[in-house]
Design a protein around this motif. Sequence first.
Motif, PDB file in Angstrom:
ATOM      1  N   ASN A  77      35.424  35.215  40.890  1.00 38.95           N
ATOM      2  CA  ASN A  77      36.646  35.468  41.653  1.00 38.95           C
ATOM      3  C   ASN A  77      37.097  34.248  42.448  1.00 38.95           C
ATOM      4  O   ASN A  77      37.973  34.359  43.302  1.00 38.95           O
ATOM      5  CB  ASN A  77      36.438  36.653  42.590  1.00 38.95           C
ATOM      6  CG  ASN A  77      36.079  37.922  41.848  1.00 38.95           C
ATOM      7  OD1 ASN A  77      34.958  38.399  41.918  1.00 38.95           O
ATOM      8  ND2 ASN A  77      37.017  38.461  41.086  1.00 38.95           N
ATOM      9  N   LEU A 119      43.122  48.108  47.814  1.00 35.25           N
ATOM     10  CA  LEU A 119      41.669  47.918  47.799  1.00 35.25           C
ATOM     11  C   LEU A 119      41.203  47.243  46.508  1.00 35.25           C
ATOM     12  O   LEU A 119      40.246  46.468  46.516  1.00 35.25           O
ATOM     13  CB  LEU A 119      40.959  49.260  47.977  1.00 35.25           C
ATOM     14  CG  LEU A 119      41.158  49.949  49.331  1.00 35.25           C
ATOM     15  CD1 LEU A 119      40.276  51.184  49.436  1.00 35.25           C
ATOM     16  CD2 LEU A 119      40.852  49.002  50.482  1.00 35.25           C
ATOM     17  N   SER A 120      41.900  47.514  45.395  1.00 39.98           N
ATOM     18  CA  SER A 120      41.531  46.887  44.122  1.00 39.98           C
ATOM     19  C   SER A 120      41.830  45.392  44.121  1.00 39.98           C
ATOM     20  O   SER A 120      41.197  44.633  43.376  1.00 39.98           O
ATOM     21  CB  SER A 120      42.274  47.570  42.960  1.00 39.98           C
ATOM     22  OG  SER A 120      41.876  48.919  42.837  1.00 39.98           O
ATOM     23  N   GLU A 123      39.090  43.846  47.111  1.00 33.66           N
ATOM     24  CA  GLU A 123      37.658  43.805  46.778  1.00 33.66           C
ATOM     25  C   GLU A 123      37.270  42.491  46.101  1.00 33.66           C
ATOM     26  O   GLU A 123      36.315  41.826  46.537  1.00 33.66           O
ATOM     27  CB  GLU A 123      37.273  44.997  45.906  1.00 33.66           C
ATOM     28  CG  GLU A 123      35.776  45.037  45.594  1.00 33.66           C
ATOM     29  CD  GLU A 123      35.316  46.373  45.037  1.00 33.66           C
ATOM     30  OE1 GLU A 123      34.178  46.430  44.554  1.00 33.66           O
ATOM     31  OE2 GLU A 123      36.084  47.349  45.096  1.00 33.66           O
ATOM     32  N   LEU A 126      37.271  39.668  48.626  1.00 29.27           N
ATOM     33  CA  LEU A 126      36.086  39.664  49.484  1.00 29.27           C
ATOM     34  C   LEU A 126      34.848  39.207  48.710  1.00 29.27           C
ATOM     35  O   LEU A 126      33.954  38.580  49.283  1.00 29.27           O
ATOM     36  CB  LEU A 126      35.862  41.049  50.088  1.00 29.27           C
ATOM     37  CG  LEU A 126      36.928  41.506  51.087  1.00 29.27           C
ATOM     38  CD1 LEU A 126      36.624  42.913  51.593  1.00 29.27           C
ATOM     39  CD2 LEU A 126      37.029  40.530  52.261  1.00 29.27           C
ATOM     40  N   LEU A 127      34.790  39.512  47.412  1.00 27.74           N
ATOM     41  CA  LEU A 127      33.679  38.999  46.602  1.00 27.74           C
ATOM     42  C   LEU A 127      33.697  37.476  46.585  1.00 27.74           C
ATOM     43  O   LEU A 127      32.651  36.822  46.703  1.00 27.74           O
ATOM     44  CB  LEU A 127      33.774  39.546  45.169  1.00 27.74           C
ATOM     45  CG  LEU A 127      33.331  40.999  44.972  1.00 27.74           C
ATOM     46  CD1 LEU A 127      33.723  41.486  43.583  1.00 27.74           C
ATOM     47  CD2 LEU A 127      31.822  41.128  45.162  1.00 27.74           C
ATOM     48  N   SER A 130      32.717  36.243  50.095  1.00 31.42           N
ATOM     49  CA  SER A 130      31.290  36.430  50.393  1.00 31.42           C
ATOM     50  C   SER A 130      30.444  35.392  49.663  1.00 31.42           C
ATOM     51  O   SER A 130      29.432  34.921  50.198  1.00 31.42           O
ATOM     52  CB  SER A 130      30.843  37.850  50.018  1.00 31.42           C
ATOM     53  OG  SER A 130      30.990  38.078  48.633  1.00 31.42           O
ATOM     54  N   LEU A 271      33.139  43.822  52.823  1.00 30.92           N
ATOM     55  CA  LEU A 271      33.152  44.426  51.496  1.00 30.92           C
ATOM     56  C   LEU A 271      32.362  45.741  51.488  1.00 30.92           C
ATOM     57  O   LEU A 271      32.790  46.726  50.881  1.00 30.92           O
ATOM     58  CB  LEU A 271      32.563  43.446  50.484  1.00 30.92           C
ATOM     59  CG  LEU A 271      32.449  43.925  49.035  1.00 30.92           C
ATOM     60  CD1 LEU A 271      33.822  44.236  48.459  1.00 30.92           C
ATOM     61  CD2 LEU A 271      31.753  42.865  48.182  1.00 30.92           C
ATOM     62  N   LEU A 274      34.472  48.336  53.086  1.00 27.54           N
ATOM     63  CA  LEU A 274      35.585  48.700  52.190  1.00 27.54           C
ATOM     64  C   LEU A 274      35.114  49.695  51.128  1.00 27.54           C
ATOM     65  O   LEU A 274      35.802  50.686  50.840  1.00 27.54           O
ATOM     66  CB  LEU A 274      36.137  47.428  51.538  1.00 27.54           C
ATOM     67  CG  LEU A 274      37.286  47.583  50.534  1.00 27.54           C
ATOM     68  CD1 LEU A 274      38.194  46.354  50.571  1.00 27.54           C
ATOM     69  CD2 LEU A 274      36.764  47.741  49.101  1.00 27.54           C
ATOM     70  N   ARG A 275      33.949  49.441  50.552  1.00 25.28           N
ATOM     71  CA  ARG A 275      33.457  50.336  49.508  1.00 25.28           C
ATOM     72  C   ARG A 275      33.125  51.715  50.065  1.00 25.28           C
ATOM     73  O   ARG A 275      33.308  52.729  49.385  1.00 25.28           O
ATOM     74  CB  ARG A 275      32.241  49.702  48.828  1.00 25.28           C
ATOM     75  CG  ARG A 275      32.627  48.536  47.924  1.00 25.28           C
ATOM     76  CD  ARG A 275      31.448  47.768  47.394  1.00 25.28           C
ATOM     77  NE  ARG A 275      31.851  46.813  46.375  1.00 25.28           N
ATOM     78  CZ  ARG A 275      31.090  45.823  45.912  1.00 25.28           C
ATOM     79  NH1 ARG A 275      29.851  45.680  46.390  1.00 25.28           N
ATOM     80  NH2 ARG A 275      31.527  44.994  44.987  1.00 25.28           N
ATOM     81  N   ARG A 278      36.440  53.414  50.366  1.00 27.69           N
ATOM     82  CA  ARG A 278      36.924  53.816  49.048  1.00 27.69           C
ATOM     83  C   ARG A 278      36.244  55.108  48.591  1.00 27.69           C
ATOM     84  O   ARG A 278      36.878  56.032  48.071  1.00 27.69           O
ATOM     85  CB  ARG A 278      36.656  52.694  48.036  1.00 27.69           C
ATOM     86  CG  ARG A 278      37.160  53.046  46.633  1.00 27.69           C
ATOM     87  CD  ARG A 278      36.492  52.185  45.576  1.00 27.69           C
ATOM     88  NE  ARG A 278      36.818  50.785  45.696  1.00 27.69           N
ATOM     89  CZ  ARG A 278      37.969  50.260  45.309  1.00 27.69           C
ATOM     90  NH1 ARG A 278      38.901  51.037  44.822  1.00 27.69           N
ATOM     91  NH2 ARG A 278      38.165  48.972  45.430  1.00 27.69           N
ATOM     92  N   VAL A 285      38.996  52.338  41.355  1.00 26.48           N
ATOM     93  CA  VAL A 285      39.496  50.974  41.124  1.00 26.48           C
ATOM     94  C   VAL A 285      40.589  51.059  40.066  1.00 26.48           C
ATOM     95  O   VAL A 285      40.386  51.649  38.999  1.00 26.48           O
ATOM     96  CB  VAL A 285      38.366  50.045  40.634  1.00 26.48           C
ATOM     97  CG1 VAL A 285      38.917  48.658  40.316  1.00 26.48           C
ATOM     98  CG2 VAL A 285      37.266  49.951  41.674  1.00 26.48           C
TER      99      VAL A 285
END
Length: 615
Positions: A77, A119-120, A123, A126-127, A130, A271, A274-275, A278, A285
């Motif tokens: 990402n 959120l999709s 995410e 944030l990946l 991180s 993250l 967030l999950r 969700r 997703v």
Amino acid sequence: MDTTLADPLVGKLLEGRYRIDRRIARGGMATVYQALDERLDRVVAVKVMHPGLAEDAQFLARFTAEARAAARLSSGNVVSVFDQGSHDGLAFLVMELVQGRTLRDLLHERGRLSPAQALSVLEPVLLALSAAHRAGLVHRDVKPENVLLGDDGSVKVADFGLARAVEAATQTSAAGLLIGTAAYVAPEQVARGSADERTDVYAAGILLFEMLTGTVPYVGENAVSVAYQHVHEDVPPPSTRADVPPPLDALTVRATRRDPGARPSDAGAFLAELRDVREDLGLRVVAVPTGRATMTGPSHATVAVPLLDRAVTPPQPPPPGRRGHRRRGRIPVALVVIILLGAVMAGAGWWLGAGRYVRAPTMIGMTEAKARTTAGHAGLKVALGARVYDEVVPVGSVVRQDPGADRRIRKGATVTLFLSQGKERHPIPDVRGDTQSVAEAKLRQATLTPQFFTKADDTVPGGRVISQSLKPGLLVRRATTVVVVVSSGPPPVTVPNVVGDDLDSAKGTLTAAGFTVNVKRVNDDSIPKDQVMSQAPASGNAPRGSAVALTVSDGPPLVTVPNVVGMKIHQAEATLTAAGFKVFVVPFFFTDRVKTQNPAGGDHAPKGSTINLLR
């Protein structure tokens, strides 16, 4: 007018490798082009920094360091950084070209996104962050313009470390400015000029706010007024502007707290929250909408924002009734003493506090001589650490420094510099003819990675190396894979079936096929002597040169002939028959007793053979 045709870089070949095809975009710090890497024959993106930045040595050093750090990030990402260099004094980055558009284009098109869509998108952002935070890298300029949406549905974050490199430019830092995008800048960046992982969390929270509502939390006449609202006001819940579920509302508020300590500690913690949200909301997703850049609508540029503690305040008028009037007379001695003592105490306090500390300058990428000069100007000493290998920094230039750049240290302290000894290269050893264990030991001692395969060979003994993929003596990087082919011995050959053949014929057939022959004889009443009774292996394939074992008949077993001389004929016949022999009587004398026998008694004869008796 076509800006591509007017751009002087279009058509140029950078560093003899990157052919500039067309301009893609132009921003506040750089211009992005599509180019062809003629060496690898692939299409890339080239970000060329504006000329003013290239004149600053501090920027170039930071730019090189941040490019190297971004290139080490391992995440699907993150927009990959392939190379960095300069052309006619212009610094540039070579990056992965993502075909698609930016998140800014999507927001221009749709206004705002659904919670599932938001959120999709967030995410994978944030990946990426991180992965950077785990590597000790802070983005500092998270915004929709730096989030790329690929035609294949991928979401990638670009420009890691670029804001930090520009912020290091001397003309910027001297003016007390930070580099960022006002709509997404964190309070601590404006107030203190500091940034860490929680700064990226704040910007990602603003990004979530904008995706959910279609607007940023703060607007103003200029970047300064917007940035100062981040310092003095709490970001409102997105539900005040759009229909947002309470858990998502609370997540956005937590991520955008003015106090960094009240936010998730880094992108990985954000993250995880967030999950959880969700899952609580039951949101799946969903595919990120794809499309092409529209190039319309306003965007948020990266700009220089004054730091709050250095911001200029308007002059204050003198107190009423005091204008134009000053009392004449001598200043009392006591007042002078007080002023002098205050000055001394203030100076001492300054020295004991901030005065004896400096910020370590950036010396990454500098030659040793230049780094020593830079350190000397900052009031610091230099020591040299062990030299280290580096793929980018030239031999003798600084790869790493301790303390790191921007660290607060005492004047007169020592900064340890680790100079480059160039690219790490190791010669390929010659392992041909070695056993596999010896070859592996040689390659691993040379810091290489062996990969073994087996292959049948008529000439190289089994277990010995036939060939290697890289030529002996070639200089390669550490951990380069060397493919080694080891002989499994001669190739297998079909085994002929010689059962039933006589021994001489069977030997000829097997020898012609490439086998050796081992013979074992056994007695057999039913199979003629020298005929092959069985073989091993009986069929199939076997290595050339291996042995085939033959079991060959040695005829009936030998039996001791009983002595029947002097016996009556009928007694002799019975005795010989019982011993397994046949009997033939030759009448010669007119008597009923045996006069002689052949073979004689006590001899050995094959079982079933005939014993001749003379009477």
